[in-house]
Design a protein around this motif. Structure first.
Motif, PDB file in Angstrom:
ATOM      1  N   GLY A  91       0.795  -1.235   0.000  1.00 47.67           N
ATOM      2  CA  GLY A  91       0.000   0.000   0.000  1.00 47.67           C
ATOM      3  C   GLY A  91       0.823   1.278   0.000  1.00 47.67           C
ATOM      4  O   GLY A  91       0.302   2.348   0.318  1.00 47.67           O
ATOM      5  N   VAL A  92       2.117   1.186  -0.335  1.00 48.01           N
ATOM      6  CA  VAL A  92       2.956   2.396  -0.378  1.00 48.01           C
ATOM      7  C   VAL A  92       3.335   2.637  -1.842  1.00 48.01           C
ATOM      8  O   VAL A  92       3.895   1.761  -2.501  1.00 48.01           O
ATOM      9  CB  VAL A  92       4.236   2.221   0.475  1.00 48.01           C
ATOM     10  CG1 VAL A  92       5.112   3.460   0.388  1.00 48.01           C
ATOM     11  CG2 VAL A  92       3.868   1.931   1.926  1.00 48.01           C
ATOM     12  N   PHE A  93       3.010   3.837  -2.345  1.00 48.16           N
ATOM     13  CA  PHE A  93       3.235   4.111  -3.769  1.00 48.16           C
ATOM     14  C   PHE A  93       4.456   5.006  -3.931  1.00 48.16           C
ATOM     15  O   PHE A  93       4.464   6.153  -3.497  1.00 48.16           O
ATOM     16  CB  PHE A  93       1.978   4.736  -4.389  1.00 48.16           C
ATOM     17  CG  PHE A  93       0.828   3.774  -4.321  1.00 48.16           C
ATOM     18  CD1 PHE A  93       0.663   2.790  -5.297  1.00 48.16           C
ATOM     19  CD2 PHE A  93      -0.053   3.798  -3.244  1.00 48.16           C
ATOM     20  CE1 PHE A  93      -0.360   1.869  -5.206  1.00 48.16           C
ATOM     21  CE2 PHE A  93      -1.079   2.873  -3.139  1.00 48.16           C
ATOM     22  CZ  PHE A  93      -1.238   1.908  -4.125  1.00 48.16           C
ATOM     23  N   LEU A  94       5.499   4.444  -4.528  1.00 51.06           N
ATOM     24  CA  LEU A  94       6.751   5.183  -4.703  1.00 51.06           C
ATOM     25  C   LEU A  94       7.044   5.344  -6.186  1.00 51.06           C
ATOM     26  O   LEU A  94       6.592   4.537  -7.005  1.00 51.06           O
ATOM     27  CB  LEU A  94       7.920   4.395  -4.075  1.00 51.06           C
ATOM     28  CG  LEU A  94       7.840   4.051  -2.595  1.00 51.06           C
ATOM     29  CD1 LEU A  94       9.041   3.210  -2.195  1.00 51.06           C
ATOM     30  CD2 LEU A  94       7.781   5.318  -1.751  1.00 51.06           C
ATOM     31  N   GLU A  95       7.830   6.367  -6.514  1.00 54.23           N
ATOM     32  CA  GLU A  95       8.287   6.560  -7.886  1.00 54.23           C
ATOM     33  C   GLU A  95       9.747   6.143  -7.954  1.00 54.23           C
ATOM     34  O   GLU A  95      10.526   6.507  -7.062  1.00 54.23           O
ATOM     35  CB  GLU A  95       8.198   8.048  -8.269  1.00 54.23           C
ATOM     36  CG  GLU A  95       6.811   8.649  -8.219  1.00 54.23           C
ATOM     37  CD  GLU A  95       5.889   8.079  -9.290  1.00 54.23           C
ATOM     38  OE1 GLU A  95       6.393   7.547 -10.296  1.00 54.23           O
ATOM     39  OE2 GLU A  95       4.662   8.151  -9.079  1.00 54.23           O
ATOM     40  N   PRO A  96      10.141   5.418  -9.031  1.00 52.09           N
ATOM     41  CA  PRO A  96      11.546   5.001  -9.128  1.00 52.09           C
ATOM     42  C   PRO A  96      12.536   6.165  -9.058  1.00 52.09           C
ATOM     43  O   PRO A  96      13.648   6.011  -8.572  1.00 52.09           O
ATOM     44  CB  PRO A  96      11.643   4.311 -10.490  1.00 52.09           C
ATOM     45  CG  PRO A  96      10.255   4.055 -10.921  1.00 52.09           C
ATOM     46  CD  PRO A  96       9.335   4.927 -10.138  1.00 52.09           C
ATOM     47  N   GLU A  97      12.088   7.375  -9.523  1.00 51.33           N
ATOM     48  CA  GLU A  97      13.058   8.494  -9.481  1.00 51.33           C
ATOM     49  C   GLU A  97      13.303   9.023  -8.064  1.00 51.33           C
ATOM     50  O   GLU A  97      14.190   9.845  -7.850  1.00 51.33           O
ATOM     51  CB  GLU A  97      12.690   9.642 -10.433  1.00 51.33           C
ATOM     52  CG  GLU A  97      11.372  10.299 -10.190  1.00 51.33           C
ATOM     53  CD  GLU A  97      10.319   9.712 -11.126  1.00 51.33           C
ATOM     54  OE1 GLU A  97      10.437   8.515 -11.476  1.00 51.33           O
ATOM     55  OE2 GLU A  97       9.389  10.446 -11.478  1.00 51.33           O
ATOM     56  N   ASN A  98      12.521   8.545  -7.088  1.00 52.59           N
ATOM     57  CA  ASN A  98      12.790   8.926  -5.693  1.00 52.59           C
ATOM     58  C   ASN A  98      13.557   7.855  -4.930  1.00 52.59           C
ATOM     59  O   ASN A  98      13.630   7.886  -3.699  1.00 52.59           O
ATOM     60  CB  ASN A  98      11.484   9.231  -4.960  1.00 52.59           C
ATOM     61  CG  ASN A  98      10.803  10.448  -5.539  1.00 52.59           C
ATOM     62  OD1 ASN A  98      11.474  11.362  -6.001  1.00 52.59           O
ATOM     63  ND2 ASN A  98       9.483  10.449  -5.548  1.00 52.59           N
TER      64      ASN A  98
END
Ligand SMILES: Cc1ncc(COP(=O)(O)O)c(C=O)c1O
Length: 401
Positions: A91-98
């Motif tokens: 349930g945690v949405f991350l972006e690869p650029e972060n």
């Protein structure tokens, strides 16, 4: 001309006391006479008889892509995307650029210290906590300032001690979540206070979450992963050394959160730091997406083992025995408080000499409470039970004298 070592040839930061402590000396003596001991300190998952399959662990490394070297200072995109997928399941949405990959959490701390601190700056760290941070801070010419964790049936951050340790030189608030060795998670109300302090004092937060997934509490709703928080500049650390029980594969990551302008500047600078070393090996990055699938069984085995060992302590340490078991919420350790007829180091010596069991003394982790010992919960359960039984017998003998 002959070599003469100058008095100041080595840096001041490398002036360490290499004197062997009493416990290490005793362990050596026991080893030399060939006596076996039950080591209840083992925290290396590759040494506790887990069911690693050669195929599942090593086959993902057999990959033609590993013949090519085209590094990316952030880490290969495919590996970063597989980390995002792993978090998404929780349930945690991350972006690869972060995300920025490192060779492990120590590497990650090092990069962040290079990014945020100047020599003489200070960082806030909990006591008790694990000893690696004192070396990492020395190597980066910064100073540790401690805040206390206090126990009232659960561990809590003592915010008065946080306030006392703050100074104009404080740059980072370090949370170990769950903490090693107390196994306590950061709760929602604590998160709110930490964020407030960070914003008021212009601090960044590091949340070390390498043990995050090894939780043994029934109610997760009150605990907070910083990877899912966006208001304050935050670096969340994790990696496969604990999560997938693969410390030898040397792969960790930093999740950068916070306002967009902070994320952008932090990432630009971190990329340059990382590009200078390029510490992360390519084969592990290429194997990561497969390992998230194939290593699930080892994670499950380890999680079950931790629960079983903790249950054994819960069931066997009762009011008839002069021992206190501290509540564990997660992580790989348990803490016992012994009668204070001896200091923690003396208890450890007694257990080594008389019970053939090795445990860590609390002072290794800066415990304020007297006579605490720390046990690893990842030991094979039958060995763990034998070791704990020996400890209990010895405590009963010593306290009846
Ligand atoms: C809380 C914590 N963070 C980080 C580490 C180091 O992890 P890594 O192997 O990823 O460098 C340890 C090692 O035991 C640890 O206890």
């Amino acid at each position: 001309m002959q070599f003469h070592e100058r008095e100041n040839m080595f840096s001041k930061r490398s002036i360490w006391d290499f004197k062997v402590n009493r416990i290490t000396e005793l362990l050596k003596q026991i080893e030399n006479v060939g006596e076996s001991i039950i080591d209840l300190t083992e925290s290396n998952p590759t040494k506790v008889g887990l069911n690693y399959s050669c195929e599942k662990t090593l086959k993902p490394l057999y990959n033609i892509k590993n013949l090519e070297y085209s590094p990316d200072p952030k880490g290969l995109l495919d590996a970063r995307e597989s980390i995002c997928k792993f978090y998404e399941k929780n349930g945690v949405f991350l972006e690869p650029e972060n995300l920025l990959l490192t060779s492990g959490s120590s590497d990650a701390y090092n990069y962040i210290f290079r990014l945020i601190t100047n020599p003489g700056d200070e960082i806030l760290v909990s006591a008790p906590s694990y000893p690696l941070l004192s070396y990492l801070s020395q190597l980066n010419d910064i100073n540790l300032k401690y805040y206390k964790l206090i126990y009232d049936g659960e561990w809590h951050i003592d915010f008065d001690s946080v306030k006392k340790s703050l100074s104009p030189r404080t740059k980072i608030f370090v949370c170990i979540n769950p903490n090693n060795p107390t196994g306590s998670y950061i709760k929602r109300d604590e998160y709110e206070q930490i964020s407030e302090i960070a914003l008021q004092n212009n601090l960044v937060i590091i949340s070390d979450e390498v043990f995050w997934d090894y939780n043994i509490i029934s109610d997760m709703s009150s605990i907070i992963s910083f990877s899912n928080c966006h208001d304050v500049p935050t670096f969340t650390l994790n990696g496969i050394s604990k999560l997938l029980a693969l410390p030898q594969m040397k792969l960790g990551w930093i999740v950068i959160n916070g306002p967009a302008s902070f994320r952008l500047s932090a990432m630009n600078r971190l990329e340059l730091i990382s590009d200078t070393f390029l510490n992360v090996n390519i084969p592990s990055q290429n194997a990561l997406s497969k390992w998230f699938e194939t290593m699930q069984n080892v994670f499950n085995e380890l999680s079950e083992r931790i629960r079983k060992n903790y249950d054994y302590l819960l069931n066997n340490i009762n009011t008839n025995i002069p021992l206190q078991l501290f509540n564990v919420e997660g992580g790989w350790n348990a803490i016992l408080r012994l009668p204070n007829i001896y200091k923690d180091e003396e208890w450890v010596e007694i257990f080594l000499k008389k019970s053939g069991v090795y445990v860590h003394p609390g002072y290794f982790y800066d415990f304020e409470y007297e006579s605490c010992i720390v046990l690893s919960l990842i030991i094979n359960p039958s060995k763990f039970q034998e070791g704990v039984n020996n400890l209990i017998d010895q405590v009963l003998v010593c306290s009846s004298k």
